[in-house]
Write a protein that holds these residues in place. Structure first.
Motif, PDB file in Angstrom:
ATOM      1  N   LEU A  38       0.978  -1.246  -0.358  1.00  0.00           N
ATOM      2  CA  LEU A  38      -0.136  -0.231   0.196  1.00  0.00           C
ATOM      3  C   LEU A  38       0.661   0.957   0.128  1.00  0.00           C
ATOM      4  N   ILE A  63      -4.821   5.510  -1.785  1.00  0.00           N
ATOM      5  CA  ILE A  63      -4.914   4.675  -2.785  1.00  0.00           C
ATOM      6  C   ILE A  63      -4.725   5.309  -4.538  1.00  0.00           C
ATOM      7  N   ASP A  86      -5.727  -1.033  -8.861  1.00  0.00           N
ATOM      8  CA  ASP A  86      -5.612  -3.019  -8.864  1.00  0.00           C
ATOM      9  C   ASP A  86      -7.514  -3.032  -7.908  1.00  0.00           C
ATOM     10  N   GLU A  89      -6.929  -3.571  -4.005  1.00  0.00           N
ATOM     11  CA  GLU A  89      -6.235  -3.294  -2.937  1.00  0.00           C
ATOM     12  C   GLU A  89      -7.564  -2.439  -1.900  1.00  0.00           C
ATOM     13  N   ARG A  92      -6.699  -4.533   0.417  1.00  0.00           N
ATOM     14  CA  ARG A  92      -5.945  -4.717   1.170  1.00  0.00           C
ATOM     15  C   ARG A  92      -5.777  -3.196   2.352  1.00  0.00           C
ATOM     16  N   THR A 126     -13.877   0.592  -1.616  1.00  0.00           N
ATOM     17  CA  THR A 126     -12.944   0.510  -0.148  1.00  0.00           C
ATOM     18  C   THR A 126     -13.505   1.170   1.448  1.00  0.00           C
TER      19      THR A 126
END
Length: 293
Positions: A38, A63, A86, A89, A92, A126
């Protein structure tokens, strides 16, 4: 767009000197970020608070990569060719937030003008991933202007973050020099739309001092933010990241920052953080708690 001429970095005054904290939590956070593959705006933008924040087991996630489609002349985030986002992401980020035990998560991004929705869908995913793992955690997002795309903004608002932050950065007169690919009125309109489309989501913005703005211009910019119902404000000192960036015109004294906080509160902001080291997400949880939400 790089500066036309490299500029000498001015010596900082004594009030901008600070001891770097030393704590095992600092390396623990760096390890979590590294293992999650990250990025943080703390590191990419050379934030002066990154040592303190990491030592307190907090960070602002960056991000959609580490390269931006815009080359603002105050920002240290890299400009250049972008890679495709990604899809893993968001997961993660959520897992890293969980490992760090965050009760308040701040997520921002590089500006991705190359994406059809500016990355709004990735912000939304996210938020969803964080909420799935940390249902009681508050979420603040710091978004780009999405080139004024109302649908992109709606995508983010529909994901229901607790705070939506979009920085105005500087006074309108300096936009062409400081952030030539942005539009002052477009940023104001985004904040106004956010407040009207989702009144329960608290809006926030920030401005840098030391770029050549006058007090009258700062006061008018703060008044503009209140006119679009911006709830929270951050005011900090611009620091030149490298010789190729804009030079600091003036180092603003701490007592002036104190006065600007009082002025902001008098204008009706719920709360304002104002100081030489203040940045968009610095002590963001404390600012949010002032709302009583």
């Amino acid at each position: 767009m790089a500066c036309e001429h490299a500029s000498q970095i001015k010596r900082k005054p004594r009030w901008l000197s600070r001891r770097l904290p030393s704590a095992p939590e600092y390396e623990q956070v760096r390890t979590i970020i590294s293992q999650g593959r990250l990025h943080t705006v703390c590191e990419e933008a050379k934030c002066p608070n990154r040592f303190e924040c990491f030592s307190q087991r907090t960070a602002t996630f960056l991000i959609m990569g580490s390269r931006c489609t815009r080359d603002c002349r105050f920002c240290n985030v890299a400009y250049g060719p972008q890679t495709a986002p990604d899809p893993e992401e968001p997961r993660r980020v959520a897992e890293a937030a969980m490992r760090m035990g965050l009760q308040y998560v701040v997520v921002t991004s590089v500006t991705r003008d190359d994406l059809p929705d500016g990355g709004a869908g990735i912000f939304a995913e996210t938020i969803a991933q964080i909420r799935r793992r940390l249902p009681d955690t508050r979420i603040e997002i710091l978004i780009p202007d999405f080139q004024g795309d109302r649908d992109a903004l709606k995508t983010v608002l529909d994901a229901e973050p607790h705070v939506l932050n979009h920085n105005i950065e500087t006074v309108p007169r300096l936009y062409e020099r400081v952030r030539p690919q942005a539009v002052y009125e477009r940023s104001l309109r985004l904040l106004e739309r956010a407040s009207s489309m989702a009144p329960s989501i608290l809006t926030k913005s920030g401005i840098m001092l030391g770029l050549g703005e006058s007090d009258a211009e700062v006061r008018e910019t703060l008044a503009d933010l209140r006119r679009v119902d911006c709830k929270f404000l951050t005011i900090g000192q611009y620091l030149q990241p490298s010789r190729r960036h804009l030079a600091v015109e003036r180092f603003v004294r701490p007592e002036e920052f104190d006065a600007w906080r009082e002025a902001a509160l008098a204008m009706g902001f719920i709360d304002a953080a104002s100081g030489p080291f203040v940045r968009s997400s610095y002590h963001a949880k404390d600012l949010y708690q002032a709302s009583g939400a």
